[in-house]
Design an enzyme around this catalytic site. Structure first.
Site, PDB file in Angstrom:
ATOM      1  CB  THR A  62      -1.036   0.099   1.250  1.00 19.08           C
ATOM      2  OG1 THR A  62      -0.110  -0.072   2.475  1.00 19.08           O
ATOM      3  CG2 THR A  62      -1.806  -1.127   1.104  1.00 19.08           C
ATOM      4  N   GLY A  93       2.431   4.529  -1.171  1.00 17.13           N
ATOM      5  CA  GLY A  93       1.896   5.599  -1.987  1.00 17.13           C
ATOM      6  C   GLY A  93       0.164   5.581  -2.108  1.00 17.13           C
ATOM      7  CB  CYS A 104       1.434   9.961  -3.244  1.00 17.37           C
ATOM      8  SG  CYS A 104       2.504  10.353  -1.820  1.00 17.37           S
TER       9      CYS A 104
END
Length: 266
Positions: A207, A209, A212
């Site tokens: 998981t 990122g 973002c």
């Protein structure tokens, strides 16, 4: 290709988050990604091992040159590691940002626990950037810092989101992934009301990122003239599939498969 997105954030040498994850996301959703890099990080799936700040004058120069020539249909901020960086970004936005939609992802801590925001910089974030934002996308730990409230359930999320809404953004998307349970609940709050988004939790380490990626996907949607609820819905679906199709790289929190839309003809 439609929708120009200027991303102001830090680089992730591991490729899963930060500028690298942002560019992949915008491209996978058929947008055009431009960047202003705020910091270089040395990291992989096991953690962040070094941070090299970019001089604030150069951050401003990157932003100005993109906005004055290429332009932007949306702007997304990520890792802004100090009050000086936040003030610099806010100054350029006041000068050239106009009414371009702004998505603020208040990045504070990396997935592995490394601090990506100086503790005293959260006040600058609240004072300079949040009032300009069309939407802010904090997770539970970030929301607790920004609101000063403990968040344990959906009612706590409502209280915190409405408090953050009073700081000036047009909308708050409070992400509930850090809470326990088989269901992940995200809460979108505006002055007109709220919308609750739910999805089944995926049991995986891969998981890195996600925050973002979600914020950049929302920014792409806004750049492509989707409404905010439409942009959030598409972004959540995109992230869900990117997690499900993660390649499994690294020995820690691995990256998503940002390119699944290309293979699946999304």
């Amino acid at each position: 290709m439609r929708g120009r997105v200027l991303i102001v954030a830090g680089s992730d040498s591991g490729g899963g988050a930060g500028i690298q994850g942002d560019i992949k996301t915008v491209t996978a959703l058929t947008g055009y990604a431009a960047t202003a890099i705020t910091a270089l990080t040395a990291q992989n799936t096991l953690g962040v091992f070094g941070i090299h700040p970019v001089p604030v004058e150069f951050i401003a120069q990157q932003m100005r040159l993109v906005l004055e020539d290429i332009g932007a249909d949306a702007i997304k901020t990520g890792m802004l590691h100090s009050g000086e960086v936040i003030d610099t970004v806010a100054d350029v936005l006041e000068e050239l940002g106009g009414d371009i939609p702004l998505v603020v992802d208040p990045v504070m801590v990396a997935k592995g626990g490394a601090l990506l925001l100086d503790p005293d910089a959260s006040h600058a974030l609240q004072r300079r950037l949040l009032p300009r934002a069309d939407v802010i996308t904090p997770n539970i730990p970030e929301a607790q810092v920004l609101s000063g409230l403990e968040i344990l359930d959906l009612d706590d999320m409502r209280h915190a989101a409405n408090l953050m809404l009073s700081y000036g953004p047009k909308a708050v998307l409070l992400k509930g992934g850090h809470m326990e349970g088989e269901t992940v609940t995200d809460l979108l709050v505006t002055n007109d009301g709220e919308e609750v988004f739910t999805s089944r939790r995926i049991d995986t380490l891969h998981t890195h990122g996600t925050g973002c990626t979600l914020a950049s996907a929302i920014a792409t949607g806004l750049a492509q003239r989707l409404t905010l609820p439409e942009a959030v819905t598409r972004a959540r679906n995109y992230v869900d599939q990117a997690i499900r199709q993660a390649p499994g790289y690294g020995g820690g929190h691995g990256p998503l498969n940002h390119a699944w839309t290309v293979a699946d003809g999304f």
